[in-house]
Design a protein around this motif. Sequence first.
Motif, mmCIF file in Angstrom:
data_model
loop_
_atom_site.group_PDB
_atom_site.id
_atom_site.type_symbol
_atom_site.label_atom_id
_atom_site.label_comp_id
_atom_site.label_asym_id
_atom_site.label_seq_id
_atom_site.Cartn_x
_atom_site.Cartn_y
_atom_site.Cartn_z
ATOM 1 N N ILE A 45 0.882 -1.175 0.000
ATOM 2 C CA ILE A 45 0.000 0.000 0.000
ATOM 3 C C ILE A 45 0.916 1.220 0.000
ATOM 4 C CG2 ILE A 45 -1.874 1.213 1.173
ATOM 5 C CD1 ILE A 45 -2.535 -1.500 2.554
ATOM 6 N N PRO A 46 0.969 1.933 -1.129
ATOM 7 C CA PRO A 46 1.953 3.015 -1.253
ATOM 8 C C PRO A 46 1.555 4.273 -0.499
ATOM 9 C CG PRO A 46 0.671 2.822 -3.270
ATOM 10 C CD PRO A 46 0.172 1.748 -2.334
ATOM 11 N N GLY A 47 2.484 5.209 -0.495
ATOM 12 C CA GLY A 47 2.208 6.533 0.051
ATOM 13 C C GLY A 47 1.203 7.244 -0.839
ATOM 14 N N GLY A 48 0.797 8.410 -0.432
ATOM 15 C CA GLY A 48 -0.236 9.176 -1.117
ATOM 16 C C GLY A 48 -0.983 9.941 -0.049
ATOM 17 N N GLU A 49 -2.282 10.014 -0.152
ATOM 18 C CA GLU A 49 -3.082 10.724 0.843
ATOM 19 C C GLU A 49 -4.034 9.696 1.453
ATOM 20 O OE1 GLU A 49 -4.576 13.188 3.315
ATOM 21 O OE2 GLU A 49 -6.040 12.381 1.927
ATOM 22 N N SER A 50 -3.861 9.414 2.742
ATOM 23 C CA SER A 50 -4.580 8.297 3.369
ATOM 24 C C SER A 50 -6.099 8.430 3.276
ATOM 25 C CB SER A 50 -4.156 8.132 4.831
ATOM 26 O OG SER A 50 -4.465 9.281 5.595
ATOM 27 N N THR A 51 -6.628 9.653 3.401
ATOM 28 C CA THR A 51 -8.088 9.819 3.338
ATOM 29 C C THR A 51 -8.588 9.547 1.914
ATOM 30 O OG1 THR A 51 -7.798 12.199 3.003
ATOM 31 C CG2 THR A 51 -8.180 11.460 5.250
ATOM 32 N N THR A 52 -7.802 9.969 0.912
ATOM 33 C CA THR A 52 -8.162 9.735 -0.491
ATOM 34 C C THR A 52 -8.116 8.248 -0.807
ATOM 35 O OG1 THR A 52 -7.274 11.897 -1.080
ATOM 36 C CG2 THR A 52 -7.579 10.333 -2.888
ATOM 37 N N ILE A 53 -7.053 7.563 -0.355
ATOM 38 C CA ILE A 53 -6.939 6.125 -0.613
ATOM 39 C C ILE A 53 -8.094 5.383 0.061
ATOM 40 C CG2 ILE A 53 -5.506 4.054 -0.340
ATOM 41 C CD1 ILE A 53 -3.031 5.919 -0.498
ATOM 42 N N ASP A 54 -8.457 5.782 1.275
ATOM 43 C CA ASP A 54 -9.598 5.185 1.979
ATOM 44 C C ASP A 54 -10.861 5.322 1.123
ATOM 45 O OD1 ASP A 54 -11.568 4.381 3.903
ATOM 46 O OD2 ASP A 54 -11.622 6.388 4.757
ATOM 47 N N LYS A 55 -11.127 6.536 0.607
ATOM 48 C CA LYS A 55 -12.323 6.769 -0.220
ATOM 49 C C LYS A 55 -12.268 5.950 -1.511
ATOM 50 C CE LYS A 55 -13.259 11.421 1.489
ATOM 51 N NZ LYS A 55 -12.751 12.780 1.339
ATOM 52 N N LEU A 56 -11.094 5.893 -2.142
ATOM 53 C CA LEU A 56 -10.956 5.150 -3.400
ATOM 54 C C LEU A 56 -11.100 3.646 -3.177
ATOM 55 C CD1 LEU A 56 -8.047 7.179 -5.049
ATOM 56 C CD2 LEU A 56 -10.415 7.062 -5.845
ATOM 57 N N LEU A 57 -10.586 3.142 -2.047
ATOM 58 C CA LEU A 57 -10.764 1.720 -1.725
ATOM 59 C C LEU A 57 -12.251 1.377 -1.692
ATOM 60 C CD1 LEU A 57 -8.144 1.167 1.120
ATOM 61 C CD2 LEU A 57 -8.353 -0.283 -0.904
ATOM 62 N N ARG A 58 -13.039 2.274 -1.117
ATOM 63 C CA ARG A 58 -14.479 2.018 -1.028
ATOM 64 C C ARG A 58 -15.153 2.211 -2.381
ATOM 65 N NH1 ARG A 58 -16.145 4.808 4.625
ATOM 66 N NH2 ARG A 58 -14.123 5.818 4.629
ATOM 67 N N ALA A 59 -14.731 3.232 -3.133
ATOM 68 C CA ALA A 59 -15.311 3.485 -4.460
ATOM 69 C C ALA A 59 -15.048 2.310 -5.408
ATOM 70 C CB ALA A 59 -14.740 4.777 -5.050
ATOM 71 N N PHE A 60 -13.866 1.690 -5.295
ATOM 72 C CA PHE A 60 -13.503 0.559 -6.155
ATOM 73 C C PHE A 60 -13.946 -0.784 -5.549
ATOM 74 C CE2 PHE A 60 -10.972 3.764 -8.146
ATOM 75 C CZ PHE A 60 -10.629 3.301 -9.412
ATOM 76 N N GLU A 61 -14.707 -0.700 -4.453
ATOM 77 C CA GLU A 61 -15.204 -1.891 -3.745
ATOM 78 C C GLU A 61 -14.076 -2.850 -3.368
ATOM 79 O OE1 GLU A 61 -18.403 -3.416 -6.186
ATOM 80 O OE2 GLU A 61 -19.726 -1.759 -5.614
ATOM 81 N N LEU A 62 -12.977 -2.259 -2.913
ATOM 82 C CA LEU A 62 -11.796 -3.039 -2.508
ATOM 83 C C LEU A 62 -11.585 -3.038 -1.001
ATOM 84 C CD1 LEU A 62 -9.064 -2.169 -5.163
ATOM 85 C CD2 LEU A 62 -9.765 -4.465 -4.494
#
Length: 198
Positions: A45-62
């Motif tokens: 799980i790479p760096g980036g913005e943790s809140t954005t990755i959290d939202k994208l994980l849910r958007a991609f149903e991951l």
Amino acid sequence: MQTTVGVLALQGDVREHVHALENVGARAVPVRRTSELDAVDALVIPGGESTTIDKLLRAFELFEPVRQRLRAGMPAYGSCAGMILLADRVIGGIEGQQTLGGIDVTVRRNAFGRQVDSFESDLSVDGVEGPLHAVFIRAPWVEEVGPAASVVGRVEGGPAAGRIVAVRQGPLLASSFHPEVTGDTRVHRLFVEIVRES
């Protein structure tokens, strides 16, 4: 048999992690779908913005599929935002922010300050021979370590001396620094060894 490591490819230093993993003999593949997640032995799980990755994980149903794989013992390595996502508890998160969890630590988001406060430091990491040059970019640190997790790296000098910046719990490894940007592949080598052992 070659180890296949997925790199969560929703945001962050995906290419750099893929490159580092390939350099240490793993097969590295980007992961954006559950079918891709199902095909890997481990996940970065790479760096980036943790809140954005959290939202994208849910958007991609991951979100739930990754969480379930972690609970079932899939090895994972998180750098910077990835450390936040692997932590059981977060200080300074935004409202509604969730983590995947798995490492019994409390992490403070942006603990070292804003982008302008980014810095570099040499430190020791258990399982890595010799000093490691670590790059911290809007990095978290570990505020508290529960009994299930262990500290494997601390800042050794400067105003942040003693701060916990690398932790491990079983097959889960996390660092608040970005080894993928330095060209030093020893943290990735350590992770691939953890994957092969488990």
